[in-house]
Every structure is written in C-alpha cells, then in structure tokens.
Design a protein around this motif. Structure first.
Motif, PDB file in Angstrom:
ATOM      1  N   VAL A 259       4.985 -31.117 -21.034  1.00  0.00           N
ATOM      2  CA  VAL A 259       5.710 -32.303 -21.504  1.00  0.00           C
ATOM      3  C   VAL A 259       7.183 -31.927 -21.586  1.00  0.00           C
ATOM      4  CG1 VAL A 259       5.861 -34.073 -23.290  1.00  0.00           C
ATOM      5  CG2 VAL A 259       3.696 -32.892 -22.899  1.00  0.00           C
ATOM      6  N   PRO A 260       7.973 -32.194 -20.550  1.00  0.00           N
ATOM      7  CA  PRO A 260       9.398 -31.841 -20.611  1.00  0.00           C
ATOM      8  C   PRO A 260      10.022 -32.395 -21.884  1.00  0.00           C
ATOM      9  CG  PRO A 260       8.803 -32.554 -18.403  1.00  0.00           C
ATOM     10  CD  PRO A 260       7.607 -32.822 -19.269  1.00  0.00           C
ATOM     11  N   SER A 261      10.488 -31.513 -22.750  1.00  0.00           N
ATOM     12  CA  SER A 261      10.882 -31.907 -24.099  1.00  0.00           C
ATOM     13  C   SER A 261      12.171 -31.236 -24.527  1.00  0.00           C
ATOM     14  CB  SER A 261       9.780 -31.531 -25.109  1.00  0.00           C
ATOM     15  OG  SER A 261       8.529 -32.065 -24.749  1.00  0.00           O
ATOM     16  N   ASP A 262      12.938 -31.972 -25.334  1.00  0.00           N
ATOM     17  CA  ASP A 262      14.015 -31.369 -26.110  1.00  0.00           C
ATOM     18  C   ASP A 262      13.371 -30.778 -27.362  1.00  0.00           C
ATOM     19  OD1 ASP A 262      16.001 -32.286 -24.309  1.00  0.00           O
ATOM     20  OD2 ASP A 262      16.009 -34.240 -25.287  1.00  0.00           O
ATOM     21  N   GLU A 263      13.756 -29.562 -27.699  1.00  0.00           N
ATOM     22  CA  GLU A 263      13.133 -28.872 -28.830  1.00  0.00           C
ATOM     23  C   GLU A 263      14.070 -28.893 -30.031  1.00  0.00           C
ATOM     24  OE1 GLU A 263      11.691 -25.028 -27.705  1.00  0.00           O
ATOM     25  OE2 GLU A 263      11.037 -25.744 -25.724  1.00  0.00           O
ATOM     26  N   ILE A 264      13.558 -29.363 -31.151  1.00  0.00           N
ATOM     27  CA  ILE A 264      14.310 -29.364 -32.398  1.00  0.00           C
ATOM     28  C   ILE A 264      13.689 -28.313 -33.303  1.00  0.00           C
ATOM     29  CG2 ILE A 264      15.074 -30.735 -34.384  1.00  0.00           C
ATOM     30  CD1 ILE A 264      14.788 -33.215 -32.613  1.00  0.00           C
ATOM     31  N   ARG A 265      14.518 -27.383 -33.784  1.00  0.00           N
ATOM     32  CA  ARG A 265      14.020 -26.246 -34.567  1.00  0.00           C
ATOM     33  C   ARG A 265      14.629 -26.252 -35.957  1.00  0.00           C
ATOM     34  NH1 ARG A 265      11.642 -22.677 -31.198  1.00  0.00           N
ATOM     35  NH2 ARG A 265      12.041 -22.951 -28.977  1.00  0.00           N
ATOM     36  N   TRP A 266      13.790 -25.923 -36.919  1.00  0.00           N
ATOM     37  CA  TRP A 266      14.242 -25.787 -38.301  1.00  0.00           C
ATOM     38  C   TRP A 266      13.921 -24.364 -38.778  1.00  0.00           C
ATOM     39  CZ3 TRP A 266      11.592 -29.967 -36.400  1.00  0.00           C
ATOM     40  CH2 TRP A 266      12.200 -31.226 -36.498  1.00  0.00           C
ATOM     41  N   TRP A 267      14.869 -23.777 -39.519  1.00  0.00           N
ATOM     42  CA  TRP A 267      14.649 -22.496 -40.188  1.00  0.00           C
ATOM     43  C   TRP A 267      15.017 -22.661 -41.658  1.00  0.00           C
ATOM     44  CZ3 TRP A 267      17.253 -22.941 -35.550  1.00  0.00           C
ATOM     45  CH2 TRP A 267      16.745 -22.241 -34.450  1.00  0.00           C
TER      46      TRP A 267
ATOM     47  N   GLY B 170      11.955 -39.790 -26.050  1.00  0.00           N
ATOM     48  CA  GLY B 170      12.629 -39.401 -27.279  1.00  0.00           C
ATOM     49  C   GLY B 170      14.015 -38.822 -27.146  1.00  0.00           C
ATOM     50  N   ARG B 171      14.573 -38.793 -25.932  1.00  0.00           N
ATOM     51  CA  ARG B 171      15.902 -38.177 -25.817  1.00  0.00           C
ATOM     52  C   ARG B 171      16.966 -38.886 -26.662  1.00  0.00           C
ATOM     53  NH1 ARG B 171      18.738 -34.739 -21.238  1.00  0.00           N
ATOM     54  NH2 ARG B 171      17.613 -33.208 -22.494  1.00  0.00           N
ATOM     55  N   PRO B 172      17.008 -40.225 -26.742  1.00  0.00           N
ATOM     56  CA  PRO B 172      18.013 -40.845 -27.624  1.00  0.00           C
ATOM     57  C   PRO B 172      17.920 -40.347 -29.063  1.00  0.00           C
ATOM     58  CG  PRO B 172      17.050 -42.497 -26.182  1.00  0.00           C
ATOM     59  CD  PRO B 172      16.249 -41.246 -25.997  1.00  0.00           C
ATOM     60  N   LEU B 173      16.703 -40.108 -29.546  1.00  0.00           N
ATOM     61  CA  LEU B 173      16.518 -39.574 -30.893  1.00  0.00           C
ATOM     62  C   LEU B 173      17.153 -38.184 -30.996  1.00  0.00           C
ATOM     63  CD1 LEU B 173      13.105 -39.446 -32.810  1.00  0.00           C
ATOM     64  CD2 LEU B 173      14.660 -37.522 -32.784  1.00  0.00           C
ATOM     65  N   ALA B 174      16.855 -37.306 -30.038  1.00  0.00           N
ATOM     66  CA  ALA B 174      17.366 -35.938 -30.092  1.00  0.00           C
ATOM     67  C   ALA B 174      18.888 -35.915 -29.997  1.00  0.00           C
ATOM     68  CB  ALA B 174      16.744 -35.100 -28.969  1.00  0.00           C
ATOM     69  N   VAL B 175      19.450 -36.742 -29.121  1.00  0.00           N
ATOM     70  CA  VAL B 175      20.911 -36.791 -28.963  1.00  0.00           C
ATOM     71  C   VAL B 175      21.572 -37.265 -30.248  1.00  0.00           C
ATOM     72  CG1 VAL B 175      22.793 -37.971 -27.754  1.00  0.00           C
ATOM     73  CG2 VAL B 175      20.851 -37.072 -26.461  1.00  0.00           C
ATOM     74  N   ARG B 176      21.032 -38.348 -30.807  1.00  0.00           N
ATOM     75  CA  ARG B 176      21.652 -38.893 -32.014  1.00  0.00           C
ATOM     76  C   ARG B 176      21.537 -37.923 -33.184  1.00  0.00           C
ATOM     77  NH1 ARG B 176      25.472 -41.155 -31.665  1.00  0.00           N
ATOM     78  NH2 ARG B 176      24.588 -42.586 -30.149  1.00  0.00           N
ATOM     79  N   LEU B 177      20.385 -37.249 -33.326  1.00  0.00           N
ATOM     80  CA  LEU B 177      20.228 -36.299 -34.411  1.00  0.00           C
ATOM     81  C   LEU B 177      21.181 -35.116 -34.227  1.00  0.00           C
ATOM     82  CD1 LEU B 177      18.776 -35.455 -36.969  1.00  0.00           C
ATOM     83  CD2 LEU B 177      16.977 -34.443 -35.555  1.00  0.00           C
TER      84      LEU B 177
END
Length: 409
Positions: free
Chosen positions: A113-121, A197-204
C-alpha cells in the motif's frame, strides 16, 4: 429480548449471515513484477536495514537492523536493467514475508500500500524488559488518532475550532490508515495510503511545523499572534489538544512525516522532513492557544435543511426544543434549536407528514456547533419519494413519542 410464543405460526425472520472477513490489498506480498527496485531500496533504508556491500549501480545486499541481522540478507537490484531482476525481487519478498523483524513487516506494508508514513516518538521511562504499562500505550495511540483526525479536519477546511463540523467524514477518512504496534508505548507508525490520504498527511505536516513556529514565537515575544496565521496552515484547537495529549507525562515527543518513495514529495513540503519536537515546556502555550481558538471561533450564519428527530416542551403551549438530523446546509450531523410556538407547530406537522424543514439561524461554536440560535423562517421542504418514505418509516417507529411531544389543543 422478545420471545415468540410457543407454537406461533408467525414466520421466523431470516437470520443475518455472519459477515465474511474482507481481505485487504496488503494480506499478500505484492507481485514482483509490480515492485520498483528503487522503491524497495528506499523503504529498506528508511526502516533501518543496513547496506552491506554489492556492486555499485547493479545490486546491493541488505541486512535487517539490530545485532547479527537475524541471519538473513536480501540481494536487491538497483534497477530492472539488472539480469534476473524479477527473480531476485521475488526472493527478497519471500524473505521479508518469513522474517520476524518488525522492519520487514513495515517494508512489506509500504510496498503493498504505497503510503506516507507518520511516526510518533515519546520519551517515557521503559518498563520491565522494555514493556509499557497499559495507560502509556493507550495514551500514545489515543494522541496519535487525535492528531490524524485533526489533520483530516484541516484537509477539509480551515478553522480554529471544528467542534462537530466535518467530524463524521474526517473520521471516516481514517478507515484506510494502517498502524503498526506501539513499541513499548514509545514509538508508533501510521501508514496513510497516498491515493486516499495524502491531503491529510500534507496538511498535518504543514500544521505541525506552523504550530512549532507559533510556540517558539510566543516563548520569544510573549505574543500569541502567530497562532492566528497558523490556522491557515491547519493549526486548530483539535491539533493543539492532540499535541498536549502526546507530550503530557513525557520528557518530550517528536512527530515526523516521511513521504512514499514511489509518489514523490508533495509540492511545498520538505524532503527529507525533519521530526517536529515538542517538550513539556511547550504545554502551557499550547493549552493557551487551544483555549483561544475555542473562545474566538465565531458563530456561522446558516440555512439548514433537516429532518425532525426529537421535540420537547414543558407545556402544551409556548416555546419548545427541536432536534433535527441535518440533510444540507451545515457540516454537522445533528442540530438543536429553540422554536417559538408557531415554528414548533410547523416543525411537528412537517414531521407528521414526512417532510423535513428548512430554518435560518446562527450555528453557535459554544457546544461544538451543535446548536442553532436565532432560528427563524421555519418551513416544510418537499423531498423526493424515497426520502419521504424513509422519513415516514421513522415517524411510524416513534409515533407515540411525537403525538405526545406535538400534542393538540
């Protein structure tokens, strides 16, 4: 529970079949013919795999992160021009599928699933053997979901405070987001599909940087002005609350967005994107900004069309409270309002004949944009037959309630 009398001739209603599990597109590894060697190499590097040699420009040998590498290695060609490229990719995919390393699973998800990855630490104390207490892991997951929801809200429009507006569609947009395990309550990764979901990742991504800059400005100057302009970048009450939830109880937290290798970097975004960091010292400013957004978001003039679902008043005459299910005119599912006697009567009669109503007023931010004030111009609205039949069915299911609520003189 309702029981049928023994011996009744009433037909037994059909039993709804148990839903079969739906297989997602990531249940099996992707076809080797559909895998770009450059994308595979980029994902291996992103997830900590080590390049251990190979012929430059032809192929590379990769081992998983950690001491010893688990005894496996992958031979990955640099491009499809390499002989037997597809066979080598197929062998690498099989090895990834059989590997117990979390880094192997993350690579497979990124390929399937080609995805933008959002990571939290989160910097929190480690528990026994690296385990986390239940509340610590729950806090991480809850804060991450709040942050994704804030990004989805900002992708649908800009506001300092959303309340109930856009919340249903924004929450639904998270249905296709994949999530990895929270390692000891300290790390979490969400895979946001590029197609949906790319608009979500870009805006975040943009909102987090704007929030960081606004906090720095306030701590340097004492002014909150930067938070006003940050709304246009996607900063909101909901985002500040999510950041507070992520940082609270830690020594600090970081968030990073990494773009899908095969989709490229979105316009206006950094590559590579450095993690955005927040510390406990930022919490007071973030809380103040969130309260300011909540306080200053103005009411909105609207003309709403909706179906009456609840009516109540204290006496047979006078004003009454009406709750409607919004069909058009506002980005909220339900709205409550107080109507005068004549408007209350019109709303009740419209529902009794299966018609929605149209009403003008101001959608108040207090209470989350769930209340309409200054309601005027209540009139029934004609709808198509299908919608009217549905409204009439709803009336029949609640007829006693509405007869009591509307009443007669």
């Amino acid at each position: 529970m309702t029981h049928r009398p023994f011996g009744s001739d009433e037909p037994v209603p059909p039993v709804r079949p148990h839903p079969a599990p739906v297989a997602g597109p990531w249940t099996d590894p992707p076809e080797p013919a559909h895998v770009d060697p450059a994308v595979l190499g980029a994902l291996l590097l992103r997830h900590g795999w080590q390049r251990r040699g190979g012929a430059a420009g032809r192929y590379a040998r990769w081992t998983p992160p950690g001491p010893g590498g688990g005894g496996i290695s992958l031979l990955v060609p640099e491009s499809r021009a390499f002989p037997d490229c597809e066979d080598l990719i197929a062998e690498a995919l099989v090895a990834l599928t059989r590997s117990a390393s979390p880094a192997a699973r993350d690579v497979l998800v990124g390929l399937a699933v080609p995805s933008d990855e959002i990571r939290w630490w989160r910097d929190v104390p480690a528990g026994p053997a690296g385990a986390a207490t239940w509340p610590v892991e729950e806090q991480l997951r809850s804060a991450a979901r709040q942050m994704l929801l804030a990004g989805a809200l900002a992708a649908r429009g800009r506001a300092g405070y959303y309340g109930a507006r856009h919340r249903g569609p924004a929450a639904a947009s998270l249905d296709h987001v994949l999530v990895g395990p929270a390692a000891g309550g300290r790390r979490l990764t969400a895979f946001v599909p590029v197609l949906t979901g790319r608009p979500l990742a870009v805006r975040l991504h943009q909102a987090l940087y704007a929030a960081r800059e606004a906090v720095d400005y306030q701590r340097a100057t004492g002014g909150m002005d930067a938070f006003d302009g940050a709304v246009e970048a996607g900063v909101s009450h909901e985002l500040t609350e999510a950041i507070v939830a992520l940082v609270r109880g830690t020594e600090g937290a970081r968030i990073a967005v990494e773009w899908a290798p095969g989709a490229g970097v979105p316009e206006g975004c950094a590559a590579p994107a450095e993690p955005v960091e927040f510390s406990p010292g930022d919490l007071a400013v973030l809380r103040e900004a969130g309260a300011r957004y909540l306080r200053d978001e103005p009411s909105v003039p609207v003309r709403i069309t909706g179906a009456v679902v609840r009516m109540r008043r204290a006496a047979p005459r006078g004003d009454g409270t009406v709750r409607i299910r919004v069909i058009a005119g506002a980005e909220v599912p339900h709205v409550r309002m107080t109507l005068d006697e004549e408007a209350y009567r019109i709303a009740g009669h419209a529902h009794l004949v299966g018609l929605p109503i149209r009403v003008h007023g101001r959608l108040e931010s207090r209470g989350g944009f769930r209340r309409l004030t200054g309601a005027t111009g209540v009139v029934p609205v004609q709808v198509d037959e299908a919608e009217r039949d549905r409204l009439m069915k709803s009336l029949q299911e609640n007829l006693d309630f509405f007869e009591e609520a509307c009443g007669t003189d």
